[in-house]
Write an enzyme that holds these catalytic residues in place. Structure first.
Site, short mmCIF file in Angstrom:
data_model
loop_
_atom_site.label_atom_id
_atom_site.label_comp_id
_atom_site.label_asym_id
_atom_site.label_seq_id
_atom_site.Cartn_x
_atom_site.Cartn_y
_atom_site.Cartn_z
N LYS A 111 0.82 -1.21 0.00
CA LYS A 111 0.00 0.00 0.00
C LYS A 111 0.86 1.28 0.00
O LYS A 111 0.45 2.31 -0.48
CB LYS A 111 -0.93 0.01 1.21
C1 LIG Z 1 -4.66 -4.63 0.88
C2 LIG Z 1 -3.91 -5.89 0.86
C3 LIG Z 1 -4.23 -6.91 -0.03
C4 LIG Z 1 -5.41 -6.84 -0.97
O1 LIG Z 1 -5.25 -5.85 -1.96
P1 LIG Z 1 -6.54 -5.35 -2.77
O2 LIG Z 1 -6.03 -4.22 -3.59
O3 LIG Z 1 -7.54 -4.92 -1.74
O4 LIG Z 1 -7.03 -6.49 -3.57
C5 LIG Z 1 -3.43 -8.05 -0.03
N1 LIG Z 1 -2.41 -8.18 0.81
C6 LIG Z 1 -2.07 -7.22 1.69
C7 LIG Z 1 -0.92 -7.44 2.60
C8 LIG Z 1 -2.80 -6.03 1.74
O5 LIG Z 1 -2.47 -5.08 2.61
#
Ligand SMILES: *Cc1c(COP(=O)(O)O)cnc(C)c1O
Length: 459
Positions: A111
């Site tokens: 993120k």
């Molecule tokens: C947010 C997240 C996901 C999922 O990503 P999306 O974009 O919501 O599909 C997977 N793994 C981790 C560690 C995350 O923080």
């Protein structure tokens, strides 16, 4: 570039609105009216670029009317200087597949890659406009920390983060709640991530409230996040490009944001073969992709909490595509999902989905077994989310170069790792201090009015 909402394709918007609003006023998601496509010459040029230079090339066409190339260049350089890897991400060979490590940013999950950029986009916007903004965001654990790190201490902007109380790991929580900046507010909601997400959506749709507090959103539906994430698909693709073999990506999926970013990369010219949508027991997307039944069930708590989601918000963008960009049909489908919690994808649409997407599902034991097997065979520790991505390639039959997105650092999920391989994972040195730091957050009922009141009191 002009953008439209998935629920109204006659009004157009510029990137500035798309970015600041996050969600369209009609509840739809923003999407480019038409896409530019990179050609073979572009791709050949891109192949030799480092991560930052590549990011500038890919992002600029989407945002050219928001900032010029020079400003974007400065912002990209600044945003990605916060990473522990010069090229932001790392691609490592683990057995017969490549693992794309996306967790070398300040809060140890993918993120950060988009969020660091967004934080600086906000700063740029506010410097130029002399305005104030309040960001309200729901998190399943990682978005909140990444958003806080990107926004903390910035002028004229506050951030309110809603997380599901007791349903995220304590390291995830501490990464959010141990900061001292006065513009950061953490709310632990007594409910699930979907409840948090619904609360934020409801606040956005309440125009009086949203306008009063100058609300903006950084959830994974924010288009700016999608374009930032599409960059690492290009970058990793070029690192292993081998003209004879198809390249596939497996993506641990919750809100369908990260995998949609890959699909976008494909649509603008990167010849990716398939995406594997890798889910945990909250497998609505697996059921949808396997047999067309997008049926919302209740959320199960798992050891991969960032994927404990039943309403995959970004899926609406795919629904819009499948319905030939018809806002009317998209509205109908979204209404059905909202009212009945059910949507049966027709055979024709499903065939279209399967051109680009396969899927898989893993239960808790399979995740632990995968962590163990990968550790024993290759001396590599995967976090539970990344293990779901890794194991997905064992469940689908895809030949070629297979790339797994590793979305979080294993140290964010110490109890799962200990359970799988009896090892204590350590935070990177510069983050160890959060373990003893005082935490700041308020626990509030799953009640829209109470949350609104809290926000109004704090600003
Ligand atoms: C947010 C997240 C996901 C999922 O990503 P999306 O974009 O919501 O599909 C997977 N793994 C981790 C560690 C995350 O923080």
């Amino acid at each position: 570039m002009d953008y439209v909402s998935t629920r109204n394709s006659s009004n157009t918007f510029k990137f500035r609105d798309v970015f600041i609003k996050g969600l369209a006023d009609d509840g739809g998601l923003f999407i480019p009216k038409s896409l530019h496509k990179f050609n073979q010459n572009d791709l050949t040029e891109f192949k030799n670029l480092d991560y930052k230079e590549l990011a500038k090339k890919i992002i600029y066409p989407f945002i050219g009317d928001f900032m010029n190339k020079n400003d974007l260049s400065k912002i990209v350089d600044k945003s990605y200087s916060a990473f522990r890897k010069k090229n932001v991400v790392d691609l490592v060979k683990v057995g017969d597949r490549s693992v794309l490590e996306l967790f070398h940013g300040p809060t140890l999950a993918f993120k950060d890659v988009a969020m660091q950029l967004l934080g600086n986009f906000y700063e740029y916007y506010l410097n130029n406009e002399n305005k104030k903004i309040n960001i309200v965001v729901a998190t399943s654990g990682d978005t909140g920390a990444a958003a806080i790190d990107a926004i903390k201490g910035k002028k004229n902007i506050n951030i309110f983060v809603l997380h599901p109380n007791n349903r995220i790991s304590s390291v995830q929580r501490k990464l959010m709640t141990t900061g001292k900046e006065k513009n950061v507010f953490n709310i632990a909601v007594d409910g699930s991530f979907d409840d948090c997400q619904n609360l934020v959506k409801a606040m956005f749709i309440d125009k009086t409230f949203a306008n009063e507090i100058k609300m903006s959103g950084v959830n994974s539906i924010n288009w700016a996040r999608i374009i930032a994430q599409s960059v690492y698909y290009f970058y990793s693709y070029f690192l292993i490009e081998d003209n004879n073999k198809p390249i596939n990506f497996s993506v641990p999926t919750g809100n369908f944001g990260d995998v949609y970013a890959g699909y976008l990369a494909k649509k603008i010219g990167l010849p990716i073969n398939k995406f594997v949508v890798a889910t945990n027991q909250n497998d609505i997307l697996h059921r949808a992709i396997m047999n067309g039944s997008y049926n919302v069930e209740s959320v199960l708590e798992t050891i991969s909490p960032s994927m404990d989601i039943q309403i995959a918000s970004n899926f609406e963008r795919l629904i819009f595509d499948l319905n030939d960009h018809s806002d009317k049909k998209t509205i109908d489908v979204m209404k059905k999902i909202k009212e009945k919690g059910k949507y049966q994808i027709q055979k024709e649409s499903l065939d279209k989905i399967n051109v680009d997407f396969l899927s898989s599902r893993m239960d808790e034991n399979e995740i632990l077994d995968t962590i163990k097997a990968v550790y024993e065979q290759f001396d590599k520790v995967l976090d539970p989310h990344s293990a779901i991505g890794y194991g997905a390639f064992d469940k689908v039959n895809l030949k070629g170069n297979n790339i797994v997105l590793a979305t979080a650092h294993p140290c964010k999920f110490p109890s799962a790792i200990e359970k799988a391989i009896n090892i204590k994972t350590e935070l990177p040195d510069e983050l160890l201090f959060i373990l003893d730091e005082k935490e700041n957050y308020d626990i509030i009922d799953n009640d829209l009015n109470k949350i609104k009141q809290y926000i109004q009191e704090k600003i």
